[in-house]
Design a protein around this motif. Sequence first.
Motif, short mmCIF file in Angstrom:
data_model
loop_
_atom_site.label_atom_id
_atom_site.label_comp_id
_atom_site.label_asym_id
_atom_site.label_seq_id
_atom_site.Cartn_x
_atom_site.Cartn_y
_atom_site.Cartn_z
N HIS A 43 -17.44 -4.21 5.97
CA HIS A 43 -17.98 -4.40 4.47
C HIS A 43 -16.57 -3.48 3.80
CE1 HIS A 43 -19.01 -1.97 0.78
NE2 HIS A 43 -19.77 -3.21 0.47
N ARG B 85 -13.66 -2.68 -12.39
CA ARG B 85 -13.77 -2.81 -11.04
C ARG B 85 -13.84 -1.37 -10.10
NH1 ARG B 85 -12.34 -7.71 -8.85
NH2 ARG B 85 -12.32 -6.71 -6.75
N HIS C 57 -20.73 -1.61 -6.29
CA HIS C 57 -20.96 -3.09 -6.73
C HIS C 57 -21.42 -3.52 -8.15
CE1 HIS C 57 -19.20 -4.02 -2.82
NE2 HIS C 57 -20.32 -3.54 -2.20
N ARG D 114 -13.45 -5.94 4.01
CA ARG D 114 -13.72 -7.13 3.10
C ARG D 114 -13.31 -6.98 1.81
NH1 ARG D 114 -18.97 -8.07 3.61
NH2 ARG D 114 -18.71 -8.70 5.67
N HIS D 115 -14.24 -6.03 1.16
CA HIS D 115 -13.99 -5.39 -0.37
C HIS D 115 -12.69 -4.64 -0.52
CE1 HIS D 115 -18.06 -7.06 -1.44
NE2 HIS D 115 -18.40 -6.67 -0.25
N TYR D 116 -12.11 -3.75 0.27
CA TYR D 116 -11.50 -2.70 -0.31
C TYR D 116 -10.13 -3.00 0.62
CZ TYR D 116 -15.47 -1.33 -2.47
OH TYR D 116 -16.77 -1.33 -3.31
#
Length: 391
Positions: A76, A211, A204, A79-81
């Motif tokens: 996670h 963002r 999120h 993937r996101h950061y």
Amino acid sequence: MPPSRARRLDGVVTTIFTEMTALAARTGSVNLGQGFPDRDGPPEVIARAVAALEGGANQYAPGPGVPALRAAVARHQERHYGLAVDPDTEVVVTTGCTEGIAAAVLGLVDPGDEVVVLEPYYDSYPAMIAFAGGVRRAVPLRAPDFRLDADELRAAVGPRTRMILLNTPHNPTGTVLTRAELEAVAAIAVEHDLVVVTDEVYEHLTFDGHRHLPIATLPGMAERTLTLSSAGKSYSFTGWKVGWATGPAPLVQALFAAKQWLTFTSGAPLQPAVATALDDFPDFPAGLARSLQERRDRLCAGLRAAGLEPHVPEATYFAATDISHLGWRSSLDFCRALPERAGVVAIPMEVFYDDPDAPGAGRQLVRWAFCKEESVIDEAVERLGRADLGA
Ligand code: GLN
């Protein structure tokens, strides 16, 4: 009679969330107080938890958390950061982010150490700093904009400062700290060699193109930052109490050393289910954010129509309104009277301040949750519209 409480509990009162949810239950009010959704997360994730319960995942989980969840948390972050964390040494599963905060503070703060917090602050922060014997230094996010002033942050940091305890997206103001604000925090943390603990449970749940940026992604920060989050907010499982901490091994180890004597390990059957949520439903939180943005707009329109002008939040579950024009001196008085006046419960923000009467502080600010079904929001604003809200 022996003394009934330890001195470390001086000033520690029943959390406002417990008080207000009990008040809602007692009075049959619509509860826009405590932030929990009234719709659960993905049914497939619940099915995975049921399968784990029935499949024998009912004894102690490994201390740092089940490997599948630690690996899913690492994926996670990547993937996101684009953050690389080692699932074996740089991830610990916690019993909600609240335990992560407790373990981080107890594991890293010595008596007399100062901890800088953003104000208004989530109420577990001052409680945990007090438990550790630390001293809090509050840096205000002032109404109406609730932005971070780097000079005020700098002024709060001194030779005794050990930690900056950050929260972004920020509860209860809905502020998402910008890159520039985070760079200012990072510069001060590096200059003074501070640890940053950052509560990112609303990571999120951002709106209007805002963002979330983890401060751990900024230069020089990965090595001094403990990042905390949870499945509660991202996947609408607040009652599962599954959270996690990521960061450099020595900081994660310090948190873990304290965590093992708080809960020992966290709930075994829920952890594989949360791994499933993170791995198989990576887009669920973004969909939730879109739906929350609509409900934010619905609540804000309703509050406005009821004469309560909202501060429209950039993120989270919550919108704040000022009640001073109604003649109320205190948001706590207002919120305690609101069930009788209107059959609605909200959260008084004055309890999240050292000095709620300081300029731009929250003596007369009230927080309303919109993580509720549309019919619930509609019922609440209809009740507010009908009620006499004057002091
Ligand atoms: N974080 C949630 C809120 O702000 C409540 C959490 C709690 O009640 N401990 O409403």
